[in-house]
Design a protein around this motif. Structure first.
Motif, mmCIF file in Angstrom:
data_model
loop_
_atom_site.group_PDB
_atom_site.id
_atom_site.type_symbol
_atom_site.label_atom_id
_atom_site.label_comp_id
_atom_site.label_asym_id
_atom_site.label_seq_id
_atom_site.Cartn_x
_atom_site.Cartn_y
_atom_site.Cartn_z
ATOM 1 N N UNK A 293 12.458 -27.762 -28.984
ATOM 2 C CA UNK A 293 11.753 -27.388 -27.749
ATOM 3 C C UNK A 293 10.235 -27.444 -27.886
ATOM 4 N N UNK A 294 9.766 -28.552 -28.475
ATOM 5 C CA UNK A 294 8.333 -28.782 -28.620
ATOM 6 C C UNK A 294 8.026 -30.249 -28.284
ATOM 7 N N UNK A 295 7.039 -30.458 -27.420
ATOM 8 C CA UNK A 295 6.643 -31.811 -27.023
ATOM 9 C C UNK A 295 5.231 -32.104 -27.524
ATOM 10 N N UNK A 296 4.992 -33.279 -28.129
ATOM 11 C CA UNK A 296 3.656 -33.611 -28.644
ATOM 12 C C UNK A 296 2.597 -33.524 -27.550
ATOM 13 N N UNK A 297 1.476 -32.884 -27.879
ATOM 14 C CA UNK A 297 0.403 -32.736 -26.893
ATOM 15 C C UNK A 297 -0.928 -33.289 -27.387
ATOM 16 N N UNK A 298 -1.276 -33.001 -28.646
ATOM 17 C CA UNK A 298 -2.574 -33.454 -29.151
ATOM 18 C C UNK A 298 -2.548 -33.558 -30.668
ATOM 19 N N UNK A 299 -3.415 -34.441 -31.175
ATOM 20 C CA UNK A 299 -3.567 -34.631 -32.621
ATOM 21 C C UNK A 299 -5.007 -34.321 -32.985
ATOM 22 N N UNK A 300 -5.185 -33.468 -33.973
ATOM 23 C CA UNK A 300 -6.528 -33.159 -34.453
ATOM 24 C C UNK A 300 -6.494 -33.113 -35.975
ATOM 25 N N UNK A 301 -7.645 -33.115 -36.652
ATOM 26 C CA UNK A 301 -7.652 -33.167 -38.122
ATOM 27 C C UNK A 301 -6.831 -32.034 -38.747
ATOM 28 N N UNK A 302 -5.826 -32.410 -39.506
ATOM 29 C CA UNK A 302 -5.055 -31.433 -40.257
ATOM 30 C C UNK A 302 -3.989 -30.694 -39.483
ATOM 31 N N UNK A 303 -3.849 -30.978 -38.189
ATOM 32 C CA UNK A 303 -2.817 -30.282 -37.430
ATOM 33 C C UNK A 303 -2.408 -31.080 -36.196
ATOM 34 N N UNK A 304 -1.299 -30.627 -35.603
ATOM 35 C CA UNK A 304 -0.799 -31.257 -34.386
ATOM 36 C C UNK A 304 -0.416 -30.160 -33.402
ATOM 37 N N UNK A 305 -0.796 -30.365 -32.147
ATOM 38 C CA UNK A 305 -0.494 -29.381 -31.113
ATOM 39 C C UNK A 305 0.695 -29.839 -30.283
ATOM 40 N N UNK A 306 1.579 -28.876 -29.988
ATOM 41 C CA UNK A 306 2.780 -29.153 -29.207
ATOM 42 C C UNK A 306 2.834 -28.230 -27.997
ATOM 43 N N UNK A 307 3.360 -28.761 -26.904
ATOM 44 C CA UNK A 307 3.682 -27.919 -25.752
ATOM 45 C C UNK A 307 5.063 -27.330 -25.960
ATOM 46 N N UNK A 308 5.195 -26.044 -25.706
ATOM 47 C CA UNK A 308 6.528 -25.429 -25.719
ATOM 48 C C UNK A 308 7.265 -25.925 -24.482
ATOM 49 N N UNK A 309 8.497 -26.374 -24.655
ATOM 50 C CA UNK A 309 9.265 -26.921 -23.529
ATOM 51 C C UNK A 309 10.437 -26.007 -23.190
ATOM 52 N N UNK A 310 10.965 -26.225 -22.011
ATOM 53 C CA UNK A 310 12.222 -25.580 -21.631
ATOM 54 C C UNK A 310 13.114 -26.637 -21.009
ATOM 55 N N UNK A 311 14.420 -26.438 -21.175
ATOM 56 C CA UNK A 311 15.370 -27.425 -20.671
ATOM 57 C C UNK A 311 15.664 -27.189 -19.202
ATOM 58 N N UNK A 312 15.535 -28.258 -18.434
ATOM 59 C CA UNK A 312 15.929 -28.232 -17.026
ATOM 60 C C UNK A 312 16.816 -29.448 -16.779
ATOM 61 N N UNK A 313 18.125 -29.198 -16.629
ATOM 62 C CA UNK A 313 19.113 -30.274 -16.470
ATOM 63 C C UNK A 313 18.993 -31.303 -17.594
ATOM 64 N N UNK A 314 18.989 -30.783 -18.819
ATOM 65 C CA UNK A 314 18.964 -31.602 -20.031
ATOM 66 C C UNK A 314 17.609 -32.233 -20.327
ATOM 67 N N UNK A 315 16.646 -32.110 -19.408
ATOM 68 C CA UNK A 315 15.319 -32.691 -19.625
ATOM 69 C C UNK A 315 14.373 -31.629 -20.182
ATOM 70 N N UNK A 316 13.486 -32.048 -21.103
ATOM 71 C CA UNK A 316 12.501 -31.141 -21.690
ATOM 72 C C UNK A 316 11.260 -31.109 -20.809
#
Length: 466
Positions: A293-316
């Motif tokens: 339940x995490x979708x890629x959002x941004x890339x920065x030096x040494x880390x990666x940011x993810x959006x927390x997702x929720x399932x709606x009819x099987x879609x994130x």
């Protein structure tokens, strides 16, 4: 009920063997060209040769060496999967098959030329490109595709200079398919376990200096949608000195759904729940961290940011919440796509595959009219889906379509076709491949490995005697 391909092939084998003596020496009247010497190409050739008498199958491959993803995609610690090479070798040694290695469609020969020289052309050259995250900073050096990483440790020519940075503690793999799990397993496996495989020597040397301690395996959806299979997960859970850590909140509400799941999904989910319940009992200096339940959002030096997702009819669906993961190295594993290597191919650029209906290539995008004599099989036609058995069944079905079209006179086979003219080209024949194979096997035996792959095309050509 599915088609029993084994019975069809068995009947075809007896027919071919019985009649081969009659047609040997005669000029074959049906010529079929297969472009791509991977699983789809060899499976298709196998059925065609056993179903069609009085035909010749030519296999054209851009690399000097055959077997495609079986050689360059299957994990080195899965040698049993590579046993299918024995079947492909028997097909390649059939007296009515010719192998043309080191010949690239679109560069050394055009599709138009092949169509002029054969009654039917089957394209099976696979998927050689990656789907991207489409994030800013994705092109920086610490973000690479899992496909390239696999090619690196498996010895695909051109991948030997990838030089992945393994000096950091944390690796984040975006995607949760079997390829992603293969990469995680290789990064966390004891080096001694890999030394007896056909992992390239330069990869073993780099892995011996690896500082990787934690591998995050991140997916957009939940545990019930995980794309890896139970076999790959079992192998991960059995890795010595590796502690698998699940997040209990990812499994909220999963238990009540178990009885509604189909058996393969149910067994996989039960294994995840069992591992979750038992986690902490085994300590290890390395960690495998599946995160849902995490979708890629941004890339920065040494880390990666993810959006927390929720399932709606099987879609994130992304929420406003985010999470950052330490990521010294980022590997994206969100799918492959094919490339269009010749302007004569009716290619769907958006989907990254050839326009076709059941393996018959269409003349135009908007019509359902097929282009007689032109076919596609494998990932080039379906997109990257399934395992080798899936590819086998698909290739058999397209090969049967070719045989049916020829037998129904849907293709004009009344006049002879010349086949490929290799004059002036540096072609690796099957005998040339056998010389490469013997050389690699001998080099590997000296190191206690099944083989030591040659990674330079020029060196392959030299060993092949071209």
């Amino acid at each position: 009920m599915g088609i029993n391909w084994h019975n069809i092939l068995r009947r075809g084998l007896h027919t071919s063997s019985a009649r081969l003596q009659v047609i040997q020496g005669a000029t074959p009247t049906k010529r079929i060209c297969i472009v791509g010497a991977g699983p789809a190409g060899f499976y298709a050739a196998q059925l065609i040769l056993k179903q069609l008498d009085n035909c010749v199958v030519d296999v054209v491959e851009k690399l000097p060496v055959p077997f495609g993803l079986v050689r360059f995609g299957v994990a080195p610690d899965h040698p049993e999967v590579k046993n299918v090479i024995n079947t492909f070798t028997k097909t390649a040694e059939h007296p009515r098959l010719r192998y043309f290695g080191n010949i690239a469609l679109g560069t050394d020969v055009s599709l138009r030329e092949l169509r002029d020289r054969y009654h039917a052309v089957l394209l099976t050259y696979g998927a050689d490109q990656d789907r991207e995250l489409e994030l800013e900073n994705e092109q920086q050096g610490n973000v690479i595709s899992a496909r390239k990483f696999v090619a690196w440790y498996n010895g695909l020519p051109g991948a030997e200079n990838l030089a992945p940075d393994l000096t950091g503690r944390d690796v984040t793999i975006v995607g949760q398919g079997n390829v992603a799990v293969d990469v995680a397993r290789l990064l966390l496996s004891p080096l001694d376990a890999l030394k007896s495989t056909d992992t390239t020597e330069y990869a073993l040397e780099a892995l011996s200096r690896s500082q990787v301690q934690r591998v995050h395996l991140v997916g957009r959806r939940g545990p019930l949608q995980a794309a890896f299979t139970i076999k790959e997960l079992r192998e991960m859970l059995k890795l010595p000195n590796v502690d698998t850590r699940w997040r209990s909140e990812d499994f909220s509400g999963i238990d009540p759904q178990l009885d509604k799941l189909q058996r393969p999904r149910k067994r996989l989910t039960e294994l995840m729940l069992k591992s979750l319940k038992e986690q902490g009992r085994i300590s290890g200096s390395k960690q495998f961290l599946p995160i849902f339940l995490r979708a890629p959002k941004a890339i920065s030096p040494g880390e990666m940011e993810f959006s927390v997702t929720e399932l709606q009819q099987e879609a994130a669906v992304p929420t406003t919440s985010t999470e950052r993961l330490p990521s010294h190295l980022i590997l994206r594993s969100i799918g492959y796509k094919s490339s269009c290597v010749d302007t004569g191919i009716n290619f769907d650029n958006r989907r990254g595959r050839v326009h076709n209906i059941d393996g018959r290539i269409l003349k135009e995008d908007a019509s359902a009219k097929v282009d007689p004599g032109l076919y596609v099989a494998g990932w080039l036609g379906t997109g990257p889906t399934g395992v080798i058995v899936t590819t086998m069944n698909g290739a058999f079905a397209v090969a049967k379509a070719i045989c049916d079209d020829i037998n129904a006179n849907a293709l004009d086979t009344s006049s002879a076709k010349p086949g490929y003219d290799a004059d002036g080209k540096r072609v690796v024949t099957w005998d040339g491949w056998q010389r490469i194979n013997d050389f690699e096997s001998a080099a590997g035996k000296a190191k206690g490995k099944p083989r030591e792959k040659i990674v330079s095309i020029e060196e392959m050509l030299r060993v092949a005697g071209v």
